[in-house]
Design a protein around this motif. Structure first.
Motif, PDB file in Angstrom:
ATOM      1  N   GLY A   1       0.812  -1.205   0.000  1.00 53.46           N
ATOM      2  CA  GLY A   1       0.000   0.000   0.000  1.00 53.46           C
ATOM      3  C   GLY A   1       0.849   1.260   0.000  1.00 53.46           C
ATOM      4  N   LEU A   2       1.990   1.221   0.724  1.00 50.41           N
ATOM      5  CA  LEU A   2       2.884   2.372   0.736  1.00 50.41           C
ATOM      6  C   LEU A   2       3.488   2.630  -0.647  1.00 50.41           C
ATOM      7  CD1 LEU A   2       4.885   1.885   4.067  1.00 50.41           C
ATOM      8  CD2 LEU A   2       3.101   3.567   3.609  1.00 50.41           C
ATOM      9  N   LEU A   3       3.799   1.546  -1.355  1.00 49.86           N
ATOM     10  CA  LEU A   3       4.464   1.668  -2.648  1.00 49.86           C
ATOM     11  C   LEU A   3       3.488   1.860  -3.795  1.00 49.86           C
ATOM     12  CD1 LEU A   3       7.193  -1.110  -2.228  1.00 49.86           C
ATOM     13  CD2 LEU A   3       7.395   1.351  -1.812  1.00 49.86           C
ATOM     14  N   ALA A   4       2.198   1.723  -3.535  1.00 52.65           N
ATOM     15  CA  ALA A   4       1.217   1.880  -4.601  1.00 52.65           C
ATOM     16  C   ALA A   4       1.173   3.338  -5.047  1.00 52.65           C
ATOM     17  CB  ALA A   4      -0.152   1.436  -4.121  1.00 52.65           C
ATOM     18  N   GLY A   5       1.175   3.546  -6.368  1.00 50.86           N
ATOM     19  CA  GLY A   5       1.168   4.903  -6.901  1.00 50.86           C
ATOM     20  C   GLY A   5       0.130   5.078  -7.989  1.00 50.86           C
TER      21      GLY A   5
ATOM     22  N   SER B   1      11.183   9.840  -8.069  1.00 50.17           N
ATOM     23  CA  SER B   1      10.111   9.009  -7.531  1.00 50.17           C
ATOM     24  C   SER B   1      10.675   7.895  -6.671  1.00 50.17           C
ATOM     25  CB  SER B   1       9.274   8.428  -8.670  1.00 50.17           C
ATOM     26  OG  SER B   1       8.308   7.518  -8.176  1.00 50.17           O
ATOM     27  N   ALA B   2      11.798   7.324  -7.115  1.00 49.40           N
ATOM     28  CA  ALA B   2      12.441   6.273  -6.310  1.00 49.40           C
ATOM     29  C   ALA B   2      12.889   6.819  -4.967  1.00 49.40           C
ATOM     30  CB  ALA B   2      13.628   5.687  -7.066  1.00 49.40           C
ATOM     31  N   GLU B   3      13.425   8.053  -4.960  1.00 52.02           N
ATOM     32  CA  GLU B   3      13.856   8.682  -3.712  1.00 52.02           C
ATOM     33  C   GLU B   3      12.666   8.923  -2.793  1.00 52.02           C
ATOM     34  OE1 GLU B   3      16.412  10.184  -0.878  1.00 52.02           O
ATOM     35  OE2 GLU B   3      16.863   9.125  -2.747  1.00 52.02           O
ATOM     36  N   GLN B   4      11.551   9.335  -3.360  1.00 51.48           N
ATOM     37  CA  GLN B   4      10.344   9.567  -2.564  1.00 51.48           C
ATOM     38  C   GLN B   4       9.836   8.283  -1.935  1.00 51.48           C
ATOM     39  OE1 GLN B   4       7.610  11.398  -5.271  1.00 51.48           O
ATOM     40  NE2 GLN B   4       8.703  13.365  -5.328  1.00 51.48           N
ATOM     41  N   LEU B   5       9.872   7.190  -2.688  1.00 53.09           N
ATOM     42  CA  LEU B   5       9.437   5.903  -2.139  1.00 53.09           C
ATOM     43  C   LEU B   5      10.366   5.446  -1.024  1.00 53.09           C
ATOM     44  CD1 LEU B   5       8.356   3.930  -5.347  1.00 53.09           C
ATOM     45  CD2 LEU B   5       6.893   5.040  -3.645  1.00 53.09           C
ATOM     46  N   ALA B   6      11.675   5.673  -1.207  1.00 53.71           N
ATOM     47  CA  ALA B   6      12.630   5.291  -0.169  1.00 53.71           C
ATOM     48  C   ALA B   6      12.383   6.101   1.102  1.00 53.71           C
ATOM     49  CB  ALA B   6      14.059   5.502  -0.661  1.00 53.71           C
ATOM     50  N   THR B   7      12.102   7.407   0.914  1.00 58.44           N
ATOM     51  CA  THR B   7      11.801   8.253   2.069  1.00 58.44           C
ATOM     52  C   THR B   7      10.527   7.799   2.765  1.00 58.44           C
ATOM     53  OG1 THR B   7      12.880  10.148   1.017  1.00 58.44           O
ATOM     54  CG2 THR B   7      11.337  10.615   2.806  1.00 58.44           C
ATOM     55  N   LYS B   8       9.526   7.435   1.977  1.00 62.37           N
ATOM     56  CA  LYS B   8       8.259   6.977   2.541  1.00 62.37           C
ATOM     57  C   LYS B   8       8.464   5.704   3.369  1.00 62.37           C
ATOM     58  CE  LYS B   8       4.650   7.350  -0.044  1.00 62.37           C
ATOM     59  NZ  LYS B   8       3.598   7.106  -1.074  1.00 62.37           N
ATOM     60  N   LEU B   9       9.260   4.777   2.841  1.00 64.17           N
ATOM     61  CA  LEU B   9       9.537   3.541   3.582  1.00 64.17           C
ATOM     62  C   LEU B   9      10.292   3.841   4.878  1.00 64.17           C
ATOM     63  CD1 LEU B   9      10.563   1.046   0.750  1.00 64.17           C
ATOM     64  CD2 LEU B   9       8.508   0.951   2.170  1.00 64.17           C
ATOM     65  N   ALA B  10      11.282   4.747   4.803  1.00 61.85           N
ATOM     66  CA  ALA B  10      12.073   5.082   5.989  1.00 61.85           C
ATOM     67  C   ALA B  10      11.203   5.744   7.052  1.00 61.85           C
ATOM     68  CB  ALA B  10      13.233   5.994   5.604  1.00 61.85           C
ATOM     69  N   GLU B  11      10.342   6.669   6.634  1.00 59.09           N
ATOM     70  CA  GLU B  11       9.460   7.351   7.588  1.00 59.09           C
ATOM     71  C   GLU B  11       8.469   6.370   8.214  1.00 59.09           C
ATOM     72  OE1 GLU B  11       7.709  10.409   5.273  1.00 59.09           O
ATOM     73  OE2 GLU B  11       9.415  11.774   5.471  1.00 59.09           O
ATOM     74  N   ASP B  12       7.949   5.466   7.423  1.00 59.65           N
ATOM     75  CA  ASP B  12       7.005   4.492   7.951  1.00 59.65           C
ATOM     76  C   ASP B  12       7.705   3.570   8.947  1.00 59.65           C
ATOM     77  OD1 ASP B  12       4.190   3.305   7.629  1.00 59.65           O
ATOM     78  OD2 ASP B  12       5.481   1.545   7.341  1.00 59.65           O
TER      79      ASP B  12
END
Length: 232
Positions: free
Chosen positions: A63-67, A114-125
């Motif tokens: 769900g986090l990676l869904a775009g 976009s890859a950086e944003q997903l990595a940030t999202k995973l780290a924050e989660d």
């Protein structure tokens, strides 16, 4: 050629999938080697072995990676799809990018951002989950967070330990008081018994003396007739 046919099928399948907006199952993540994390909580004991992540966690990450189909997550799905055709290495990623860019209009800079944003999202989660884990473990309580069951049990354990320590101290004091009372009682008992023994001696001596004087008085103050005649 066979590889081109496979590539065409893979790309076609991805395009149809994106056009129909059908849900795409998240690819099974490959296990990564453990990496040191500075803010990870130190385990209190041996961590339980987990051979495979629970489905609820896989669904959460998916769900986090869904775009919107134009991000790096969609690009990785295209890479995975084309890898089944036999492409590997730079050719795989470049071919997938060309097809992805033609489909979405996304350039390389936007794709990597976009890859950086997903990595940030995973780290924050992950940071959020770790914080909640600390709260559940009672290691980092905050005023806003509701303590978890484990934290509540640890609080209750601490409270009971304090109560047991207080009761133990009280018991030790009561035992000392009991010992002192017993010693005082024993001394008082001995004193009382000694006083009774002394009284018995005094009473017996007085009774004996009284009996002797009484007998003498009876003998001398009330003489018999024979005794009176003799004295005359």
């Amino acid at each position: 050629m066979a590889i081109l046919n496979n590539f065409t099928k893979a790309a076609k399948g991805f395009f149809i999938e994106e056009d129909e907006r059908a849900p795409v199952a998240a690819p099974t993540p490959r296990p990564l080697p453990p990496q040191p994390v500075a803010d990870a909580p130190a385990p209190a004991g041996p961590a339980p072995l987990v051979a495979q992540a629970e489905q609820r966690h896989l669904d959460h990450i998916a769900g986090l990676l869904a775009g919107d189909g134009k991000d790096f997550g969609a690009y990785t799905k295209m890479v995975t799809s084309m890898a089944s055709s036999g492409l590997t290495g730079p050719l795989l990623y470049q071919t997938a990018f060309n097809a992805f860019a033609a489909l979405t209009g996304v350039n390389q800079a936007a794709l990597l951002a976009s890859a950086e944003q997903l990595a940030t999202k995973l780290a924050e989660d992950r940071a959020r989950v770790l914080q909640r884990h600390r709260e559940k473990m009672g290691e980092s309580p905050t005023a806003k967070a509701t303590p978890g069951p484990l934290a509540l049990l640890q609080q209750r354990e601490t409270q009971l330990q304090a109560e047991v320590a207080a009761l133990t101290e009280q018991l030790a004091q009561k035992n000392q008081q009991l010992l002192e009372i017993q010693q005082q009682g024993q001394a008082e008992k001995q004193k009382t018994q000694a006083a009774l023994a002394s009284y018995e001696l005094a009473n017996a001596a007085a009774a004996a003396d009284l009996q002797a004087h009484r007998q003498a008085a009876q003998n001398f103050l009330n003489p018999s007739p024979s005794t009176t005649s003799s004295n005359a």
